[in-house]
Design an enzyme around this catalytic site. Sequence first.
Site, PDB file in Angstrom:
ATOM      1  N   ARG A 242      -2.865   1.155 -43.380  1.00 10.61           N
ATOM      2  CA  ARG A 242      -2.810   1.203 -41.922  1.00 10.61           C
ATOM      3  C   ARG A 242      -2.717  -0.196 -41.329  1.00 10.61           C
ATOM      4  NH1 ARG A 242      -7.869   3.467 -38.556  1.00 10.61           N
ATOM      5  NH2 ARG A 242      -8.746   1.502 -39.315  1.00 10.61           N
TER       6      ARG A 242
ATOM      7  N   TYR B 299      -2.899   1.167 -30.634  1.00 13.07           N
ATOM      8  CA  TYR B 299      -2.666   2.166 -31.672  1.00 13.07           C
ATOM      9  C   TYR B 299      -3.678   3.284 -31.505  1.00 13.07           C
ATOM     10  CZ  TYR B 299      -6.512   1.814 -35.095  1.00 13.07           C
ATOM     11  OH  TYR B 299      -7.719   1.886 -35.722  1.00 13.07           O
TER      12      TYR B 299
ATOM     13  N   PHE C 292      -9.007  -3.709 -41.631  1.00  7.22           N
ATOM     14  CA  PHE C 292      -8.155  -4.487 -40.729  1.00  7.22           C
ATOM     15  C   PHE C 292      -8.745  -4.559 -39.322  1.00  7.22           C
ATOM     16  CE2 PHE C 292      -4.857  -4.494 -37.482  1.00  7.22           C
ATOM     17  CZ  PHE C 292      -4.045  -5.559 -37.847  1.00  7.22           C
ATOM     18  N   ASP C 293      -9.177  -3.423 -38.788  1.00  6.11           N
ATOM     19  CA  ASP C 293      -9.723  -3.377 -37.422  1.00  6.11           C
ATOM     20  C   ASP C 293     -10.945  -4.279 -37.288  1.00  6.11           C
ATOM     21  OD1 ASP C 293      -8.322  -0.933 -38.139  1.00  6.11           O
ATOM     22  OD2 ASP C 293      -8.918  -0.158 -36.186  1.00  6.11           O
ATOM     23  N   THR C 294     -11.882  -4.106 -38.243  1.00 11.46           N
ATOM     24  CA  THR C 294     -13.117  -4.876 -38.175  1.00 11.46           C
ATOM     25  C   THR C 294     -12.856  -6.362 -38.281  1.00 11.46           C
ATOM     26  OG1 THR C 294     -14.314  -3.039 -39.204  1.00 11.46           O
ATOM     27  CG2 THR C 294     -15.385  -5.193 -39.236  1.00 11.46           C
TER      28      THR C 294
END
Length: 414
Positions: free
Chosen positions: A100, A118, A210-212
């Site tokens: 992702r 997103y 990735f988000d964190t």
Amino acid sequence: MTQPAMRHPLRSVPAVDGRSAAVAAVRTRLVEIVVPVYNEQHSLERCVERLQAYLAETFPYDWLITVADNASVDGTWEVATALAERFPQVRAVHLDLKGRGRALRQVWGQSEADVVAYMDVDLSTGLDAFLPLVAPLLSGHSDLAIGSRLHRGSAVVRGPKREFISRTYNFLLRATMAAKFSDAQCGFKAGRTEVVKRLLERVEDNAWFFDTELLLLAEASGLRIHEVPVDWVDDPDSRVDIVRTALDDLKGMLRVARHTLAGRGAVDLPARVRQAQVPPGLGWQSVSFAVIGVLCTLAYLLLFLVLRRPLPALLANALALGVTAVFNTAANRRFTFGVTGRRDALKHQLEGGIAFLVGLALTSGAVAALHAASPRAGRGLELGVLVAANAAATVVRFVLLRAWVFNPRRGRPC
């Protein structure tokens, strides 16, 4: 390698009340929404239909939906390309590798939109939160925005297992990484494109962490993160491997922590995108300062004992106090007074050096007085005198740091 299905033209503002064609041709701000998918041929069409209908009816800005296919092995790509042909403001991008984070990096990094966002393909998050999510970004008030399922205003329906894991993970982020955002994992995020592209240069993860990592890097760089309470319903068909994801997240946290300790935890950004932070209150500052003070005092005493063997007491005291003072100022800067980023870091250390000199004068004076009164004083008595003198120096240090070094009113015009 990516394969874009089509790049569609943007909408134009319709001419109203006889406005000129030149004014009518000027587009509004553009928001690009990425929907990362992997083997979602059965749910993708329903998701995109619902999302594009909602945006067409309610969203006041230009928008573009990008379906990012993460190397699906079913019919997802065929569904995505059919949707791109069917709807003018939908496009499809294919990636040969899974992840992702990799999909978001690819699409966001090439985006020409003002704001990139997103959301998960299951649309677990209520769409009514989308405009509140991106509005502060379009206005320039904030740099990143996240949906939070842990906000007191959120309405969440999910099982106890996922609830426990989510709360535990976010608690670990706050306890070990000093994160201030409440929900790192909600699949409902957005950011100003110019800021996101700078952050992507330093984000290493291409999967679920990735988000964190993006949020931790943004916070360490002094960026403002806006949180929106969301309505969220758990998707029972979720295929996320919870155990593997949790282990990968813990590995990612260790890597980010190492980078932070090595001084590589932030990105240099223009002053206009830096965070305007409200300083923490006195209550929190006192607790944080006390905890840091205790840890630094223990380190100082240990270092003094090590240096005292080969060195005279006054020199050992000066070296031990100087080393721990640097770490004390850095820790209080970040955790006690909420100052992030590299800007003015050296100046703060130099000004913190004034507090160090005060502490050095008090502790050295105390040691000198002890030896003058009792030349044969033992190490235990030396340590006792140093602890008392250091306590007095700590009070002076806190006053100087709060009233002068990290005073938020410094430098402001009257």
